[in-house]
Design a protein around this motif. Sequence first.
Motif, PDB file in Angstrom:
ATOM      1  N   GLN A  22      11.992   4.025  64.706  1.00 49.62           N
ATOM      2  CA  GLN A  22      11.216   2.876  65.164  1.00 49.62           C
ATOM      3  C   GLN A  22       9.724   3.196  65.146  1.00 49.62           C
ATOM      4  O   GLN A  22       9.321   4.331  65.407  1.00 49.62           O
ATOM      5  N   LEU A  23       8.904   2.206  64.867  1.00 46.98           N
ATOM      6  CA  LEU A  23       7.458   2.394  64.812  1.00 46.98           C
ATOM      7  C   LEU A  23       6.910   2.885  66.161  1.00 46.98           C
ATOM      8  O   LEU A  23       6.052   3.768  66.197  1.00 46.98           O
ATOM      9  N   ALA A  24       7.407   2.360  67.267  1.00 44.86           N
ATOM     10  CA  ALA A  24       6.940   2.790  68.593  1.00 44.86           C
ATOM     11  C   ALA A  24       7.243   4.269  68.829  1.00 44.86           C
ATOM     12  O   ALA A  24       6.445   4.984  69.450  1.00 44.86           O
ATOM     13  N   THR A  25       8.348   4.735  68.313  1.00 43.78           N
ATOM     14  CA  THR A  25       8.719   6.140  68.459  1.00 43.78           C
ATOM     15  C   THR A  25       7.792   7.018  67.619  1.00 43.78           C
ATOM     16  O   THR A  25       7.328   8.067  68.079  1.00 43.78           O
ATOM     17  N   LEU A  26       7.492   6.584  66.407  1.00 46.42           N
ATOM     18  CA  LEU A  26       6.554   7.311  65.556  1.00 46.42           C
ATOM     19  C   LEU A  26       5.160   7.314  66.180  1.00 46.42           C
ATOM     20  O   LEU A  26       4.488   8.341  66.193  1.00 46.42           O
ATOM     21  N   ARG A  27       4.715   6.176  66.710  1.00 51.27           N
ATOM     22  CA  ARG A  27       3.404   6.106  67.368  1.00 51.27           C
ATOM     23  C   ARG A  27       3.326   7.078  68.535  1.00 51.27           C
ATOM     24  O   ARG A  27       2.277   7.681  68.774  1.00 51.27           O
ATOM     25  N   THR A  28       4.421   7.253  69.252  1.00 42.33           N
ATOM     26  CA  THR A  28       4.445   8.197  70.363  1.00 42.33           C
ATOM     27  C   THR A  28       4.181   9.611  69.869  1.00 42.33           C
ATOM     28  O   THR A  28       3.356  10.332  70.435  1.00 42.33           O
ATOM     29  N   PHE A  29       4.877  10.014  68.812  1.00 44.82           N
ATOM     30  CA  PHE A  29       4.645  11.351  68.258  1.00 44.82           C
ATOM     31  C   PHE A  29       3.202  11.512  67.805  1.00 44.82           C
ATOM     32  O   PHE A  29       2.552  12.519  68.101  1.00 44.82           O
TER      33      PHE A  29
END
Length: 106
Positions: A22-29
Amino acid sequence: MTPASLSGLLTWIADEIDPDLQLATLRTFLFVASRGKCTQKDVEHHLGSSNASASRNVSYWTDRRFDREPGMNFIRREEDDYDRRMRNLTLTKKGEEFYARLKDRL
């Protein structure tokens, strides 16, 4: 960055990590990686996510995901020495290596 190169980068990330990432998960990293050290509260505040969403997205990158499945082990989450309610986030060696490869592809 052109749309084609962005598409290529996202395809590479999907191949390296997870095609359903998910994009939100990638943004978190990317947020944690760009900061070097931050707290889970920082993730919530700067990415505009709820506590539950930040916790779930951070846990995806730690050694154990929210659902108790093995995680990616890219982020280390440790209890703060002075405030046990806070969680400090830093990259693991594996996370640093992935972030360096990601930046090279840019």
